[in-house]
Design a protein around this motif. Sequence first.
Motif, PDB file in Angstrom:
ATOM      1  N   ILE A  91       0.848  -1.200   0.000  1.00 44.14           N
ATOM      2  CA  ILE A  91       0.000   0.000   0.000  1.00 44.14           C
ATOM      3  C   ILE A  91       0.879   1.244   0.000  1.00 44.14           C
ATOM      4  O   ILE A  91       1.767   1.387   0.846  1.00 44.14           O
ATOM      5  CB  ILE A  91      -0.929   0.020   1.235  1.00 44.14           C
ATOM      6  N   LEU A  93       0.707   5.258   0.476  1.00 44.31           N
ATOM      7  CA  LEU A  93      -0.115   6.392   0.911  1.00 44.31           C
ATOM      8  C   LEU A  93       0.231   7.578   0.020  1.00 44.31           C
ATOM      9  O   LEU A  93       1.390   8.003  -0.027  1.00 44.31           O
ATOM     10  CB  LEU A  93       0.181   6.726   2.374  1.00 44.31           C
ATOM     11  N   THR A  94      -0.759   8.094  -0.675  1.00 46.03           N
ATOM     12  CA  THR A  94      -0.516   9.162  -1.639  1.00 46.03           C
ATOM     13  C   THR A  94      -1.797   9.950  -1.898  1.00 46.03           C
ATOM     14  O   THR A  94      -2.885   9.368  -1.898  1.00 46.03           O
ATOM     15  CB  THR A  94       0.012   8.581  -2.978  1.00 46.03           C
ATOM     16  N   GLN A  96      -2.770  10.801  -4.598  1.00 45.01           N
ATOM     17  CA  GLN A  96      -3.331  10.270  -5.854  1.00 45.01           C
ATOM     18  C   GLN A  96      -4.127   8.981  -5.658  1.00 45.01           C
ATOM     19  O   GLN A  96      -4.631   8.419  -6.631  1.00 45.01           O
ATOM     20  CB  GLN A  96      -2.207   9.985  -6.867  1.00 45.01           C
ATOM     21  N   GLY A  97      -4.217   8.509  -4.414  1.00 45.80           N
ATOM     22  CA  GLY A  97      -4.858   7.216  -4.182  1.00 45.80           C
ATOM     23  C   GLY A  97      -6.369   7.273  -4.129  1.00 45.80           C
ATOM     24  O   GLY A  97      -6.968   8.347  -4.185  1.00 45.80           O
ATOM     25  N   VAL A  98      -6.991   6.101  -3.996  1.00 44.20           N
ATOM     26  CA  VAL A  98      -8.440   6.051  -3.773  1.00 44.20           C
ATOM     27  C   VAL A  98      -8.691   6.486  -2.324  1.00 44.20           C
ATOM     28  O   VAL A  98      -7.917   6.153  -1.429  1.00 44.20           O
ATOM     29  CB  VAL A  98      -9.033   4.634  -4.003  1.00 44.20           C
ATOM     30  N   ILE A 129       6.856   2.889  -8.615  1.00 44.67           N
ATOM     31  CA  ILE A 129       5.427   2.634  -8.359  1.00 44.67           C
ATOM     32  C   ILE A 129       4.924   1.568  -9.329  1.00 44.67           C
ATOM     33  O   ILE A 129       4.233   0.624  -8.943  1.00 44.67           O
ATOM     34  CB  ILE A 129       4.576   3.918  -8.498  1.00 44.67           C
ATOM     35  N   MET A 135      -1.392  -0.928  -3.975  1.00 45.97           N
ATOM     36  CA  MET A 135      -2.661  -0.196  -3.880  1.00 45.97           C
ATOM     37  C   MET A 135      -2.286   1.225  -3.502  1.00 45.97           C
ATOM     38  O   MET A 135      -1.399   1.424  -2.679  1.00 45.97           O
ATOM     39  CB  MET A 135      -3.528  -0.715  -2.737  1.00 45.97           C
ATOM     40  N   GLU A 136      -2.962   2.204  -4.050  1.00 46.37           N
ATOM     41  CA  GLU A 136      -2.672   3.594  -3.698  1.00 46.37           C
ATOM     42  C   GLU A 136      -3.876   4.161  -2.953  1.00 46.37           C
ATOM     43  O   GLU A 136      -4.988   4.145  -3.449  1.00 46.37           O
ATOM     44  CB  GLU A 136      -2.345   4.400  -4.952  1.00 46.37           C
ATOM     45  N   ILE A 137      -3.615   4.626  -1.728  1.00 46.84           N
ATOM     46  CA  ILE A 137      -4.690   5.082  -0.846  1.00 46.84           C
ATOM     47  C   ILE A 137      -4.417   6.505  -0.379  1.00 46.84           C
ATOM     48  O   ILE A 137      -3.298   6.842   0.016  1.00 46.84           O
ATOM     49  CB  ILE A 137      -4.845   4.137   0.372  1.00 46.84           C
ATOM     50  N   SER A 138      -5.459   7.338  -0.412  1.00 47.75           N
ATOM     51  CA  SER A 138      -5.413   8.718   0.071  1.00 47.75           C
ATOM     52  C   SER A 138      -6.285   8.837   1.309  1.00 47.75           C
ATOM     53  O   SER A 138      -7.264   8.102   1.463  1.00 47.75           O
ATOM     54  CB  SER A 138      -5.935   9.662  -1.013  1.00 47.75           C
TER      55      SER A 138
END
Length: 243
Positions: A91, A93-94, A96-98, A129, A135-138
């Motif tokens: 994962i 943390l960004t 740009q994530g969901v 990346i 997974m990208e999560i905001s």
Amino acid sequence: MSLRFDILTTFPEMFGYEAPSALGLSIPARARAAGLVEWHATNIRDFAENKHSKTDDRPFGGGPGMVMMCQPLWDAVAAVEARDSRPTTRILLTPQGVPLTQKLVEELAIKPRMLLIAGHYEGLDERVIEKLAPMEISLGDYVLSGGELGAMVLMDAIIRKLPGALGHEDSSEQDSFSTRGPDTRPLLDCPHYTKPREWMGMSVPDILLSGDHGRIAQWRRERMLERTKSRRPDLLDPPKPRA
Ligand code: 9D3
């Protein structure tokens, strides 16, 4: 076997097991003491193979800020993943994530092992990346200084869903955002009161002192709906068709 988090960061001290880390207190600390969860923060800098152990460099094409380099992060991921035989859910943390939601928290809470990557720069080199395919999560539409607090929020939300993490087993079911209306959508919580019965001339709603549990439950349900309608009408909107 217990849940294992690994955090990759250039600020591992933020994840200390004792206070002042936010995870060193309350539910996460209890869950850890009970053996339900463990976490290990690793400094990406320890894997940098350049002279000054640099983890970032200036962006190609110019512009402000620094970009996290591929090599230190890639090697850090390989080393950390090898410390346990279970595969990780990666994962990042960004911004740009969901966006993080309770639904996503509950999906993640059944995983045995997660690798959280927290950047503290403009971002990561896009190639690492692509290779790591995390997974990208905001956390939402506001700007943080880095991904570390995001990682801690995610960890906290997951840890309290682990069986045995809360004192009374039904309380996580009753959460705002898992409390389901008859139509299965979440509602905000109702107001709560405790002693004294009168404080600064303000009394507790009579119904709560009535002992009539049926009417109390109905009153609470009404307050939940009322609050949701006024504060978060979006939660009552019919679900939008997906784009
Ligand atoms: C100029 C563009 N900026 C994006 C809004 C750059 C930028 C600012 C802050 C890039 C990264 C960050 C650090 N933030 C995070 O790493 C982050 C974050 C956030 O800022 N908001 C919500 N969720 C998250 S998860 C990680």
